[in-house]
Design an enzyme around this catalytic site. Structure first.
Site, PDB file in Angstrom:
ATOM      1  N   GLU A  46       0.620  -1.339  -0.044  1.00 51.97           N
ATOM      2  CA  GLU A  46      -0.121   0.020  -0.159  1.00 51.97           C
ATOM      3  C   GLU A  46       0.869   1.266  -0.237  1.00 51.97           C
ATOM      4  O   GLU A  46       1.834   1.469   0.797  1.00 51.97           O
ATOM      5  CB  GLU A  46      -0.869  -0.071   1.216  1.00 51.97           C
ATOM      6  CG  GLU A  46      -1.883   1.252   1.263  1.00 51.97           C
ATOM      7  CD  GLU A  46      -2.520   1.047   2.584  1.00 51.97           C
ATOM      8  OE1 GLU A  46      -3.649   1.752   2.885  1.00 51.97           O
ATOM      9  OE2 GLU A  46      -2.259  -0.029   3.532  1.00 51.97           O
ATOM     10  N   LYS A 115      -9.434   2.124  -1.997  1.00 53.10           N
ATOM     11  CA  LYS A 115      -9.640   1.847  -0.559  1.00 53.10           C
ATOM     12  C   LYS A 115     -11.133   2.180  -0.154  1.00 53.10           C
ATOM     13  O   LYS A 115     -11.305   3.326  -0.104  1.00 53.10           O
ATOM     14  CB  LYS A 115      -8.488   2.238   0.393  1.00 53.10           C
ATOM     15  CG  LYS A 115      -8.490   1.616   1.619  1.00 53.10           C
ATOM     16  CD  LYS A 115      -7.091   1.860   2.392  1.00 53.10           C
ATOM     17  CE  LYS A 115      -7.222   1.030   3.701  1.00 53.10           C
ATOM     18  NZ  LYS A 115      -5.860   1.423   4.412  1.00 53.10           N
ATOM     19  N   CYS A 170      -5.505  -3.266   2.270  1.00 56.56           N
ATOM     20  CA  CYS A 170      -5.205  -3.474   3.856  1.00 56.56           C
ATOM     21  C   CYS A 170      -6.359  -3.568   4.537  1.00 56.56           C
ATOM     22  O   CYS A 170      -7.038  -4.508   4.586  1.00 56.56           O
ATOM     23  CB  CYS A 170      -4.239  -2.264   4.130  1.00 56.56           C
ATOM     24  SG  CYS A 170      -3.622  -2.501   5.752  1.00 56.56           S
ATOM     25  N   LYS A 203      -0.089  -9.743  16.465  1.00 57.85           N
ATOM     26  CA  LYS A 203      -0.791  -9.302  15.427  1.00 57.85           C
ATOM     27  C   LYS A 203      -0.534 -10.166  14.074  1.00 57.85           C
ATOM     28  O   LYS A 203      -1.380 -10.538  13.187  1.00 57.85           O
ATOM     29  CB  LYS A 203      -0.690  -7.847  14.802  1.00 57.85           C
ATOM     30  CG  LYS A 203      -1.379  -7.325  13.909  1.00 57.85           C
ATOM     31  CD  LYS A 203      -1.058  -5.739  13.471  1.00 57.85           C
ATOM     32  CE  LYS A 203      -2.145  -5.218  12.669  1.00 57.85           C
ATOM     33  NZ  LYS A 203      -1.983  -3.688  12.595  1.00 57.85           N
ATOM     34  N   LEU A 355      -3.386 -55.728   7.944  1.00 56.99           N
ATOM     35  CA  LEU A 355      -3.761 -54.367   8.724  1.00 56.99           C
ATOM     36  C   LEU A 355      -5.146 -53.887   8.645  1.00 56.99           C
ATOM     37  O   LEU A 355      -5.804 -53.494   9.773  1.00 56.99           O
ATOM     38  CB  LEU A 355      -3.125 -53.274   7.699  1.00 56.99           C
ATOM     39  CG  LEU A 355      -1.565 -52.959   8.003  1.00 56.99           C
ATOM     40  CD1 LEU A 355      -0.999 -52.117   6.965  1.00 56.99           C
ATOM     41  CD2 LEU A 355      -1.332 -52.332   9.097  1.00 56.99           C
ATOM     42  N   ALA A 471     -11.471 -56.043  -4.103  1.00 59.01           N
ATOM     43  CA  ALA A 471     -12.235 -56.777  -3.208  1.00 59.01           C
ATOM     44  C   ALA A 471     -13.056 -57.725  -4.027  1.00 59.01           C
ATOM     45  O   ALA A 471     -13.599 -57.476  -5.280  1.00 59.01           O
ATOM     46  CB  ALA A 471     -13.217 -55.740  -2.346  1.00 59.01           C
TER      47      ALA A 471
END
Length: 641
Positions: A46, A115, A170, A203, A355, A471
């Site tokens: 900015e 802005k 900003c 911050k 597993l 499967a």
């Protein structure tokens, strides 16, 4: 920019307060550096042309005149630069002073984003010098040219329609309804923020969470360029904290208190895919915002961003442990509800020593504990047959007893041999009939034992097997509740490992660790010298590759060629290109032809963002064709294959 990747940069240049010539020189220097590294979207802080901290010097005509001339000079400097560049500059228009982000491309000032929200509290006093931008954008005359001026301008790439950029400045992103919200709803996939946010305690983490949150809400890329060293320290310190985020994740951030450039690649096609799937992301029905075309060349972008080779498994151990505990709890709570609803007296688990069945048994124990039921109600059934090895048999028995389950051994070899006689199959013919007959006999045993004990059969198959169709239809494919149905194989291993690491029984630990060391196998072919003869990953490929393919195909809808490209980055040094290509081709082919098995899956709990339930996350025709996907992959085939 191939595959939707766009290299972007957030820059904190060296500046001097009110020294416009010095600042202009350094901005141009950083434009050279970032363009040379391939950045196509470049964002500066900015008011970087003058410095954010000029305070009442912003009322001086000489400074405003110099900054306007600098804007024209920088715009001209971009004439031969193949990028769109955003710089912060003060600009006096119609007797009012505005805080502006100027978009520059190939020598032109494309637009001036104003802005909207000016902070006038605490250390900020912007309304002393500046005015908020207009509610809606309009066209103004600047240097004899008509230029869009106002909030929420949309800059659209001519050669890449997915790349739509909007800017805010900003404080805008700190407001309750940031201007970027409307911009995203009208199509912006990338938001840039020219910022000057000072450093105070705590911050930085809040700033990063804010940017991550906005990128997540808008399903966008967010490039945040912050002011740094060089700004006045009369009352404040600026740390140059640059952040580039994508859909809730910070891809890269800069080290604070250093002026530097950060680079990464945003994946705009991935963002659009996410938006299409997310019905709560609603675009505006009528376009109200000004759309400004810009030009950048489409070329292959060298990737520097990281792609986790095991996307289902957190790389940080502490996070992995939390994930494992959460998944085990989700699985157990799903089973707890099903057992209670069915008034089941037992849970029947076919335990092989592998597993998947180990995880199903562990989840069953956790569910029984949650119900306050004695674990003896878990019936663990081992069913040795032609391929069973002593190692897996012993592990199955030991872990069942250590967990307090009721162990039943029911050999199925004789029944399968009788079945071979019934259907006229030669036992020496070790074809798919030989293998599947064993799997289906075992499933029949489990179902009948569940009837005997007043229980339900707990499915053991995992999501990776379901994706590949690995499967036996109406064999291990079938159960009454599949606790592992949305757990990929790479994660199954970590869940069992986590349980072993955290349990207090050393003997159980030892058994679980040995299960983890055992090759993955259905054990349907006779052993060789007492060892497992049939290793799954030799037949269908490494599960870590298949889980990677599955994640990016389903989670982000990547085309196969793109998956192949990022897999080469992710598995560099582990697998060569030909191996990755071979198994990706196998994955795509099997994923389509095996859908019929997924279309009739038993119930089971979803644990992550990727799942294959035909009632939830994945609804696909069983007879869909794979040709489009395979042709796309053919284009990426390595030379020599």
């Amino acid at each position: 920019m191939k595959d939707g990747f766009v290299k972007v940069a957030a820059v904190t240049p060296d500046i001097r307060v009110a020294d416009v010539a010095y600042n202009t020189q350094n901005i141009c220097k950083m434009i050279d550096e970032t363009v040379a590294k391939g950045a196509k979207v470049i964002v500066f802080p900015e008011l970087c042309v003058t410095g954010y901290t000029c305070s009442d010097l912003f009322t001086q005509d000489i400074l405003l005149k110099e900054s306007k001339e600098a804007l024209f000079k920088i715009a001209e400097y971009t004439k031969e630069k193949d990028a769109i560049i955003f710089i912060g500059v003060p600009l006096a228009i119609d007797g009012e002073l505005y805080n502006v982000a100027a978009a520059l491309n190939h020598g032109k000032i494309l637009g001036l984003t104003t802005k909207t929200f000016l902070p006038n509290y605490g250390e900020f006093y912007e309304m002393r010098q500046f005015r908020p931008g207009p509610d809606k954008a309009r066209w103004i005359t600047l240097d004899g040219k008509q230029i869009p001026f106002g909030p929420q301008l949309l800059f659209v790439a001519d050669q890449m329609e997915e790349l739509v950029i909007s800017a805010e400045i900003c404080e805008d992103v700190w407001s309750p309804v940031p201007p970027s919200t409307l911009a995203a709803r009208e199509g912006a996939t990338v938001i840039v923020n020219c910022s000057a946010s000072d450093e105070t305690i705590g911050k930085a983490s809040y700033r990063e969470s804010l940017i991550e949150g906005q990128s997540a809400r808008l399903i966008c890329g967010y490039i945040y360029a912050n002011a740094g060293e060089g700004e006045s320290t009369t009352d404040l310190v600026f740390g140059g904290h640059n952040i580039i985020a994508e859909n809730g994740t910070t891809l890269v951030s800069s080290e604070r208190f250093r002026n530097e450039v950060i680079y990464t690649e945003l994946d705009v096609k991935r963002l659009l895919s996410e938006r299409r799937k997310n019905t709560t992301f609603q675009t505006e029905k009528e376009r109200m915002l000004i759309r400004i075309p810009f030009s950048i060349h489409v070329e292959e972008t060298e990737l520097t961003r990281k792609f986790a080779s095991r996307p289902f498994v957190p790389s940080v151990m502490a996070e992995r442990n939390l994930r494992c505990e959460e998944i085990l709890t989700i699985q157990a709570m799903g089973l707890k509800k099903r057992l209670a609803h069915a008034h089941a007296k037992s849970a029947v688990v076919g335990i092989s020593g592998g597993l998947d069945s180990t995880l199903a048994l562990l989840v069953s124990a956790k569910a029984f504990d949650a119900l306050g039921m004695d674990r003896s109600g878990i019936t663990a059934v081992t069913m040795p047959c032609f391929g069973t090895t002593d190692r897996t048999y012993q592990n199955a028995c030991k872990m069942s007893l250590k967990l307090g389950a009721t162990l039943r051994e029911i050999p199925v070899g004789a029944a399968v041999e009788q079945h071979f006689k019934d259907i006229g199959h030669d036992p020496e013919d070790h074809s798919v009939t030989y293998e599947n007959s064993q799997a289906r006999e075992r499933t029949q045993v489990l179902m009948d034992v569940a009837n005997q004990t007043g229980g339900i059969v707990i499915g053991t198959g995992d999501m990776s097997e379901l994706a590949l169709g690995w499967a036996t239809y109406n064999g291990d494919h079938m159960s009454m509740y599949g606790v592992n149905a949305s757990v990929p194989k790479t994660l199954v291993r970590h869940l069992v490992h986590y349980y072993a690491d955290t349990c207090k029984d050393q003997e159980l630990k030892d058994v679980l660790y040995d299960v983890l060391d055992t090759p993955v196998s259905p054990e349907l072919l006779p052993p060789k010298d007492g060892e497992i003869a049939q290793k799954t990953e030799d037949l269908v490929g490494p599960y870590e590759l298949h889980d990677f393919f599955l994640y990016y195909l389903l989670r982000f809808s990547y085309e196969p060629g793109k998956i192949y490209r990022i897999a080469r980055y992710a598995f560099d040094g582990e697998y060569d290109d030909a191996t990755i290509y071979k198994w990706l081709y196998t994955f795509c082919r099997r994923f389509f032809i095996q859908q019929f098995k997924r279309s009739c899956l038993p119930d089971g709990p979803k644990v992550g963002t990727v799942a294959l339930s035909p009632r939830g996350d994945w609804r696909m025709p069983s007879d869909a064709c794979a040709e489009v996907w395979l042709r796309d992959l053919e284009k990426a085939k390595p030379v020599g294959m």
